[in-house]
Scaffold this motif. Structure first.
Motif, PDB file in Angstrom:
ATOM      1  N   ALA A 167       0.828  -1.211   0.000  1.00 59.78           N
ATOM      2  CA  ALA A 167       0.000   0.000   0.000  1.00 59.78           C
ATOM      3  C   ALA A 167       0.856   1.253   0.000  1.00 59.78           C
ATOM      4  O   ALA A 167       0.546   2.243  -0.684  1.00 59.78           O
ATOM      5  CB  ALA A 167      -0.931  -0.009   1.210  1.00 59.78           C
ATOM      6  N   LEU A 170       2.386   1.595  -3.571  1.00 58.96           N
ATOM      7  CA  LEU A 170       1.412   1.971  -4.592  1.00 58.96           C
ATOM      8  C   LEU A 170       0.958   3.421  -4.459  1.00 58.96           C
ATOM      9  O   LEU A 170       0.627   4.069  -5.454  1.00 58.96           O
ATOM     10  CB  LEU A 170       0.198   1.042  -4.532  1.00 58.96           C
ATOM     11  N   THR A 171       0.904   3.930  -3.245  1.00 55.19           N
ATOM     12  CA  THR A 171       0.434   5.300  -3.033  1.00 55.19           C
ATOM     13  C   THR A 171       1.552   6.331  -3.030  1.00 55.19           C
ATOM     14  O   THR A 171       1.279   7.525  -2.963  1.00 55.19           O
ATOM     15  CB  THR A 171      -0.328   5.401  -1.705  1.00 55.19           C
ATOM     16  N   ARG A 173       4.043   8.770  -4.492  1.00 57.28           N
ATOM     17  CA  ARG A 173       4.140   9.527  -5.742  1.00 57.28           C
ATOM     18  C   ARG A 173       5.291  10.526  -5.632  1.00 57.28           C
ATOM     19  O   ARG A 173       5.370  11.294  -4.679  1.00 57.28           O
ATOM     20  CB  ARG A 173       2.837  10.283  -6.029  1.00 57.28           C
TER      21      ARG A 173
END
Length: 206
Positions: A167, A170-171, A173
């Motif tokens: 998680a 994936l998050t 940035r």
């Protein structure tokens, strides 16, 4: 069997739990729904205490009320989601929801009916519940969890760790133009790269 005082508390907790659960799905304000759900969990914890399952009551309060519901409340208040628009098309899924509800009700009837019409099934359990005067529920659960199911417990913890790392990855940035700290670059610095000297001609400085 419950005595008089325990019966009073049982019906009190059960009535408030059912009423607050109904208010969760009927309240128009999503914040109120989350608060009613917290009230439902508190009363469910009271029901667990009446049955002697103090560990489940504690987990229900610590995990669901202390973490999950607070997170839901934070997300609902921060995102300001229009739940009225989301619920507008909920009726089209009513038949599927009714089917799932009937299946769950049939499973509960089979389980409860089996113990009602065949009480001898309780004596066939491999590891029956010990007497509360000899061993508490929390200690008995710990004995089973950390002996017979130790490897399964460790595997579930590893799966949760991998899910948490996934998680985060994936998050995450990276934005262009934003300076970030690089620990390896800082550790690898030496006196030659730590300082840069530039000669500026007279009159060409800033």
């Amino acid at each position: 069997m419950l005595n008089g005082l325990e019966a009073i508390f049982f019906y009190l907790f059960a009535f408030i739990a059912v009423a607050s659960a109904f208010m969760v799905i009927s309240a128009r304000n999503p914040v109120h729904s989350v608060l009613y759900l917290i009230l439902t969990f508190f009363n469910a914890a009271g029901l667990f205490l009446l049955t002697g399952a103090e560990f489940l009551a504690m987990i229900l309060l610590v995990v669901y009320v202390g973490a999950v519901m607070v997170l839901f409340l934070f997300v609902v208040m921060m995102l300001d989601v229009d739940f009225a628009e989301l619920k507008s098309g909920a009726l089209q899924y009513a038949p599927i929801g009714a089917l799932v509800g009937l299946i769950l009700a049939a499973e509960l009837i089979v389980v409860l009916g089996g113990y009602t019409f065949a009480p001898q099934l309780a004596s066939t359990v491999a590891m029956p519940t010990p007497d509360l005067a000899v061993r508490s529920n929390t200690a008995a659960l710990g004995d089973i969890l950390y002996t017979d199911y130790l490897y399964y417990f460790q595997i579930s913890g590893l799966i949760l760790l991998v899910a948490m790392i996934g998680a985060i990855v994936l998050t995450l940035r990276h934005k262009e133009g934003v300076k970030r700290q690089s620990i390896p670059a800082q550790v690898a610095r030496n006196p030659a790269t730590a300082m840069e000297i530039k000669k500026v001609k007279t009159g060409e400085g800033i």
